[in-house]
Design an enzyme around this catalytic site. Structure first.
Site, PDB file in Angstrom:
ATOM      1  N   TRP A   1      41.020  39.797  32.324  1.00  0.00           N
ATOM      2  CA  TRP A   1      39.773  40.505  32.645  1.00  0.00           C
ATOM      3  C   TRP A   1      39.444  41.510  31.534  1.00  0.00           C
ATOM      4  O   TRP A   1      38.315  41.565  31.033  1.00  0.00           O
ATOM      5  CB  TRP A   1      39.937  41.217  33.988  1.00  0.00           C
ATOM      6  CG  TRP A   1      38.653  41.590  34.663  1.00  0.00           C
ATOM      7  CD1 TRP A   1      37.383  41.219  34.291  1.00  0.00           C
ATOM      8  CD2 TRP A   1      38.514  42.398  35.834  1.00  0.00           C
ATOM      9  NE1 TRP A   1      36.467  41.745  35.161  1.00  0.00           N
ATOM     10  CE2 TRP A   1      37.138  42.470  36.122  1.00  0.00           C
ATOM     11  CE3 TRP A   1      39.416  43.049  36.674  1.00  0.00           C
ATOM     12  CZ2 TRP A   1      36.647  43.185  37.218  1.00  0.00           C
ATOM     13  CZ3 TRP A   1      38.932  43.755  37.769  1.00  0.00           C
ATOM     14  CH2 TRP A   1      37.562  43.823  38.033  1.00  0.00           C
TER      15      TRP A   1
ATOM     16  N   SER B   1      51.259  38.331  41.988  1.00  0.00           N
ATOM     17  CA  SER B   1      50.491  37.571  41.010  1.00  0.00           C
ATOM     18  C   SER B   1      51.446  36.836  40.055  1.00  0.00           C
ATOM     19  O   SER B   1      51.250  35.665  39.729  1.00  0.00           O
ATOM     20  CB  SER B   1      49.578  38.524  40.224  1.00  0.00           C
ATOM     21  OG  SER B   1      48.780  37.813  39.329  1.00  0.00           O
TER      22      SER B   1
ATOM     23  N   ARG C   1      48.305  47.814  36.954  1.00  0.00           N
ATOM     24  CA  ARG C   1      47.958  47.458  38.333  1.00  0.00           C
ATOM     25  C   ARG C   1      49.149  47.805  39.210  1.00  0.00           C
ATOM     26  O   ARG C   1      50.284  47.852  38.722  1.00  0.00           O
ATOM     27  CB  ARG C   1      47.726  45.943  38.329  1.00  0.00           C
ATOM     28  CG  ARG C   1      47.217  45.348  39.584  1.00  0.00           C
ATOM     29  CD  ARG C   1      47.045  43.848  39.385  1.00  0.00           C
ATOM     30  NE  ARG C   1      46.417  43.256  40.538  1.00  0.00           N
ATOM     31  CZ  ARG C   1      46.276  41.955  40.735  1.00  0.00           C
ATOM     32  NH1 ARG C   1      46.700  41.104  39.828  1.00  0.00           N
ATOM     33  NH2 ARG C   1      45.700  41.504  41.827  1.00  0.00           N
TER      34      ARG C   1
ATOM     35  N   HIS D   1      51.831  42.967  25.145  1.00  0.00           N
ATOM     36  CA  HIS D   1      52.489  43.521  26.349  1.00  0.00           C
ATOM     37  C   HIS D   1      53.580  44.524  25.934  1.00  0.00           C
ATOM     38  O   HIS D   1      54.356  44.977  26.772  1.00  0.00           O
ATOM     39  CB  HIS D   1      53.151  42.413  27.171  1.00  0.00           C
ATOM     40  CG  HIS D   1      52.198  41.505  27.892  1.00  0.00           C
ATOM     41  ND1 HIS D   1      51.121  41.948  28.607  1.00  0.00           N
ATOM     42  CD2 HIS D   1      52.207  40.153  28.036  1.00  0.00           C
ATOM     43  CE1 HIS D   1      50.492  40.906  29.154  1.00  0.00           C
ATOM     44  NE2 HIS D   1      51.122  39.823  28.813  1.00  0.00           N
TER      45      HIS D   1
ATOM     46  N   ARG E   1      43.236  33.507  39.778  1.00  0.00           N
ATOM     47  CA  ARG E   1      43.634  33.181  41.156  1.00  0.00           C
ATOM     48  C   ARG E   1      42.682  33.892  42.094  1.00  0.00           C
ATOM     49  O   ARG E   1      41.503  33.606  42.121  1.00  0.00           O
ATOM     50  CB  ARG E   1      45.112  33.557  41.382  1.00  0.00           C
ATOM     51  CG  ARG E   1      45.758  32.911  42.598  1.00  0.00           C
ATOM     52  CD  ARG E   1      47.227  33.299  42.719  1.00  0.00           C
ATOM     53  NE  ARG E   1      47.439  34.722  42.913  1.00  0.00           N
ATOM     54  CZ  ARG E   1      47.584  35.324  44.096  1.00  0.00           C
ATOM     55  NH1 ARG E   1      47.596  34.620  45.195  1.00  0.00           N
ATOM     56  NH2 ARG E   1      47.747  36.639  44.176  1.00  0.00           N
TER      57      ARG E   1
ATOM     58  N   TYR F   1      43.499  48.257  37.144  1.00  0.00           N
ATOM     59  CA  TYR F   1      42.801  47.085  37.706  1.00  0.00           C
ATOM     60  C   TYR F   1      42.025  47.495  38.959  1.00  0.00           C
ATOM     61  O   TYR F   1      40.854  47.157  39.119  1.00  0.00           O
ATOM     62  CB  TYR F   1      43.862  46.036  38.053  1.00  0.00           C
ATOM     63  CG  TYR F   1      43.336  44.711  38.533  1.00  0.00           C
ATOM     64  CD1 TYR F   1      43.115  43.663  37.645  1.00  0.00           C
ATOM     65  CD2 TYR F   1      43.093  44.480  39.891  1.00  0.00           C
ATOM     66  CE1 TYR F   1      42.643  42.438  38.080  1.00  0.00           C
ATOM     67  CE2 TYR F   1      42.618  43.256  40.335  1.00  0.00           C
ATOM     68  CZ  TYR F   1      42.399  42.237  39.429  1.00  0.00           C
ATOM     69  OH  TYR F   1      41.927  41.019  39.873  1.00  0.00           O
TER      70      TYR F   1
ATOM     71  N   LYS G   1      50.176  40.302  34.222  1.00  0.00           N
ATOM     72  CA  LYS G   1      49.509  40.112  35.527  1.00  0.00           C
ATOM     73  C   LYS G   1      48.803  41.385  35.994  1.00  0.00           C
ATOM     74  O   LYS G   1      48.479  41.542  37.174  1.00  0.00           O
ATOM     75  CB  LYS G   1      50.483  39.633  36.624  1.00  0.00           C
ATOM     76  CG  LYS G   1      51.201  38.356  36.305  1.00  0.00           C
ATOM     77  CD  LYS G   1      50.281  37.213  36.030  1.00  0.00           C
ATOM     78  CE  LYS G   1      50.412  36.707  34.623  1.00  0.00           C
ATOM     79  NZ  LYS G   1      49.245  35.931  34.179  1.00  0.00           N
ATOM     80  N   GLY G   2      48.558  42.268  35.060  1.00  0.00           N
ATOM     81  CA  GLY G   2      47.914  43.532  35.405  1.00  0.00           C
ATOM     82  C   GLY G   2      46.413  43.542  35.148  1.00  0.00           C
ATOM     83  O   GLY G   2      45.766  44.561  35.362  1.00  0.00           O
TER      84      GLY G   2
HETATM   85  P1  A3P Z   1      45.918  37.474  41.148  1.00  0.00           P
HETATM   86  O1  A3P Z   1      47.070  36.573  40.864  1.00  0.00           O
HETATM   87  O2  A3P Z   1      46.288  38.618  42.026  1.00  0.00           O
HETATM   88  O3  A3P Z   1      44.729  36.754  41.619  1.00  0.00           O
HETATM   89  P2  A3P Z   1      46.642  38.714  33.769  1.00  0.00           P
HETATM   90  O4  A3P Z   1      45.273  38.465  33.286  1.00  0.00           O
HETATM   91  O5  A3P Z   1      47.217  40.013  33.308  1.00  0.00           O
HETATM   92  O6  A3P Z   1      47.520  37.547  33.541  1.00  0.00           O
HETATM   93  O7  A3P Z   1      46.521  38.910  35.348  1.00  0.00           O
HETATM   94  C1  A3P Z   1      46.155  37.846  36.188  1.00  0.00           C
HETATM   95  C2  A3P Z   1      45.541  38.440  37.422  1.00  0.00           C
HETATM   96  O8  A3P Z   1      44.217  38.896  37.130  1.00  0.00           O
HETATM   97  C3  A3P Z   1      45.389  37.387  38.533  1.00  0.00           C
HETATM   98  O9  A3P Z   1      45.481  38.123  39.756  1.00  0.00           O
HETATM   99  C4  A3P Z   1      43.988  36.878  38.283  1.00  0.00           C
HETATM  100  O10 A3P Z   1      43.391  36.244  39.385  1.00  0.00           O
HETATM  101  C5  A3P Z   1      43.264  38.168  37.904  1.00  0.00           C
HETATM  102  N1  A3P Z   1      42.083  37.920  37.065  1.00  0.00           N
HETATM  103  C6  A3P Z   1      41.953  37.048  36.032  1.00  0.00           C
HETATM  104  N2  A3P Z   1      40.718  37.107  35.527  1.00  0.00           N
HETATM  105  C7  A3P Z   1      40.046  38.012  36.252  1.00  0.00           C
HETATM  106  C8  A3P Z   1      38.686  38.501  36.219  1.00  0.00           C
HETATM  107  N3  A3P Z   1      37.828  38.038  35.343  1.00  0.00           N
HETATM  108  N4  A3P Z   1      38.352  39.450  37.115  1.00  0.00           N
HETATM  109  C9  A3P Z   1      39.238  39.935  38.000  1.00  0.00           C
HETATM  110  N5  A3P Z   1      40.521  39.507  38.096  1.00  0.00           N
HETATM  111  C10 A3P Z   1      40.914  38.563  37.227  1.00  0.00           C
END
Ligand code: A3P
Length: 336
Positions: free
Chosen positions: A83, A177, A169, A144, A301, A235, A78-79
């Site tokens: 992306w 998240s 993050r 991870h 999200r 992040y 979730k970091g």
């Molecule tokens: P939030 O839950 O705070 O919205 P991971 O990719 O490590 O699983 O992390 C998921 C988090 O990254 C989520 O955060 C998600 O919304 C955010 N995320 C996913 N894709 C993204 C993107 N293209 N740009 C920015 N944030 C993104």
């Protein structure tokens, strides 16, 4: 199960049905604890795993040998994994896809997790020795694992050390998240008692791949010791200064943007393609399922920095900050 409802969906990495006799024996000797839903986690060399994940990590260590120029993306769960995967894929393959009207960009039709597979959650989860030669070289993998765990595999490789990009993050946003992710992943609405149990697990470091501060420290120290091969990203910095960070990423990967590319808006195009808004609105990410059987939409999200303020009480935030500050003390790594 403790405070939450029975999950409707349990991903393979949380199960214990793909474990060898040898690993079962190892597991029986390890410290154990329970996650917030009551599933067993085991501590192997300072990191918590579910049984199937531990088996895959051991297999990665025994068998994974990166090839010359392969790239590994490491991340805090979730970091910013999704992306980072999309950005690195878009940066590396920009010549082939970005300016080529003959092709559809793979990020428009496939989830970033299917373009950049997880080593232990996908490739080594189904086989001890997956055939990695079928992938084009250089390949982008993700993990991870903590850096020391990953290095157990990469140090045995005959090629020069591969580049590792790590994204992390702030832990309070990561926790929030993670809470939303787990609800969507298990296709259930968990209650307040579960939220508090999960929070307690984070504070104790007892989560898959936790303690997260240890994971962060491993990459932080690695990036200080080996700048050439380990890049530490945040992040929040990508949100704040996306152009600078994407150029930094490209420079680290030995494919810096040329002046012409910059003037032609190549970096901006990549950012737009990989934006949360663009990716989350694609059909594949709205209604698809990734190769590891997880609904593609669970990875997207809000992407807001500071969303924890909407979920944590000031007391919870302080408890978290005190723990993280204490663990990171003296390392030079700090968080807001
Ligand atoms: P939030 O839950 O705070 O919205 P991971 O990719 O490590 O699983 O992390 C998921 C988090 O990254 C989520 O955060 C998600 O919304 C955010 N995320 C996913 N894709 C993204 C993107 N293209 N740009 C920015 N944030 C993104």
């Amino acid at each position: 199960m403790e405070a939450s409802q029975e999950p409707q969906h349990l991903p393979n990495y949380m199960k214990d049905d793909n474990v060898s006799q040898e690993t079962k024996k190892l597991i029986s000797s390890l410290p154990s604890d329970k996650d917030f839903m009551g599933y067993n986690l085991y501590n192997y060399k300072g990191c918590w795993y579910y049984p199937n994940t531990l088996q895959a990590v051991l297999d990665v260590q025994d068998h994974f040998r990166p090839r010359e120029n392969d790239i590994i993306l490491a991340s805090l769960p979730k970091g910013g994994t999704t992306w980072l995967k999309s950005l690195v894929f878009a940066v590396l393959h920009r010549e082939k896809y970005l300016e080529n009207p003959q092709t559809t960009h793979p990020l428009l039709s496939q989830n970033p997790h299917d373009l950049v597979p997880f080593l232990e959650i996908e490739l080594y989860a189904s086989s001890q020795t997956p055939d990695l030669t079928k992938f084009p070289s250089p390949m982008i993998f993700s993990t991870h694992m903590h850096l020391n765990t990953l290095r157990e595999a990469t140090k045995k490789s005959s090629s020069s050390p591969c580049k590792v990009v790590y994204v992390c993050r702030g832990l309070k946003d990561t926790f929030v998240s993670g809470w939303h992710y787990k609800n969507k992943l298990h296709r259930t609405e968990m209650d307040q008692a579960s939220f508090e149990l999960l929070f307690d697990s984070y504070c104790r470091g007892v989560t898959l791949y936790g303690p997260y501060w240890e994971q962060m420290l491993s990459y932080w120290k690695g990036s200080l010791e080996d700048k050439e091969n380990v890049l530490f990203m945040r992040y929040e910095e990508i949100v704040e200064e996306p152009l600078i960070q994407v150029k930094r990423l490209a420079g680290f990967l030995n494919c810096p943007f040329t002046k012409e590319e910059e003037e032609g808006g190549s970096v901006e195009k990549i950012l737009k393609l990989c934006s949360l808004r663009n990716l989350s609105n694609l059909e594949t990410n709205k209604n698809g399922t990734t190769r590891i059987g997880i609904d593609s939409n669970v990875f997207f999200r809000k992407g807001e920095v500071g969303d924890w303020k909407n979920h944590l009480t000031p007391q919870m935030a302080k408890r978290f900050d005190d723990i993280v500050e204490g663990r990171l003390q003296g390392s030079g790594l700090t968080f807001q």
